[in-house]
Design a protein around this motif. Structure first.
Motif: not given
Length: 262
Positions: A92, A94, A116, A175, A208
């Motif tokens: 992941i 973000r 990030s 993300d 997202r």
């Protein structure tokens, strides 16, 4: 499809044996799930949209040197992909606090992160895909030190590219979640080595995406949070990317698409 050998069925996709050794056919379902499949629905046309968006993104990442499992799109719902050994980790990246990070750290959703952040989760639905540290990864042998470094490097490169790509069409990349696989590669001396490549998909199911002007959500959070308009939001993403000619009909059989086959 009934004549094919099914290899695996996940929450949003089915994998079938491919037409040639070392290949698989990846079929995108209309199923939507959230909270480890505790919430379920069928959203007409979602699989078609995710197939086309993921194809678009994978092709462009290949252009900047990111190796992927994507070979070609077969039809509106299927892709031909390379068969890989999936590394049992979700990666992941973000850029803005949202979702579980905001809850975990007590941050206001929408807080821009100073840099990030790359996180790893173990791919175990029965455990809720728990967050794990690099020390766990190395201790339990889920990936080597070199593979972890490669995944982090590629994830940050993908992030840089996607932020620019989505930013150019007025969308902020908050993300995203990706997966990697090991591809067997035969070396000049005849030995076989593992190459880490991008696998699975990149779509509004795994990213997202917020409208830059209004912060309107254009991703799977619309389903998670009962906001409605899921396929309409996915259609708008595809339209802004230039994949769809029209955004007024999201039903799979009637989607009007710009062909990349010519």
């Amino acid at each position: 499809m009934s004549r094919r050998k099914q290899i695996y069925e996940g929450k949003a996709k089915i994998l079938y044996e491919g037409p040639e050794p070392g290949t698989l056919v990846q079929y995108f379902k209309d199923d939507a799930t959230a909270f480890n499949a505790q919430k379920k629905a069928v959203l007409d046309g979602k699989g078609v949209l995710n197939n086309r968006i993921s194809e678009f993104v994978m092709l462009r990442l290949e252009e900047i040197g990111i190796p992927t499992h994507f070979i070609k799109r077969l039809n509106m719902r299927e892709q031909l992909i390379k068969k890989v050994e999936i590394i049992p980790l979700e990666v992941i990246c973000r850029n803005v606090a949202a979702g579980t990070m905001a809850k975990r750290l007590g941050l206001d959703e929408g807080t821009k992160l100073p840099r990030s952040v790359v996180e790893f989760c173990l791919k175990r639905d029965d455990l809720g895909d728990p967050l794990v540290a690099e020390e766990h990864i190395h201790t339990f042998g889920w990936a080597t030190h070199a593979e972890v470094d490669e995944m982090i490097t590629m994830t940050l490169r993908i992030n840089d590219y996607l932020r620019g790509m989505f930013g150019g069409i007025g969308i902020n990349l908050i993300d995203f979640k990706i997966e990697f696989g090991r591809l067997d590669v035969t070396m000049e001396n005849g030995s076989v080595a593992h190459q880490v490549i991008l696998a699975d998909e990149i779509s509004p199911d795994s990213c997202r995406l917020w409208d830059r002007e209004t912060d309107r959500k254009m991703d799977k959070d619309r389903f998670r949070r009962d906001m409605g308009g899921v396929t309409e939001a996915y259609t708008e993403v595809a339209t802004r990317l230039g994949i769809l000619k029209e955004a007024n009909n999201v039903h799979a059989p009637k989607l009007s698409v710009v062909s990349n086959d010519d």
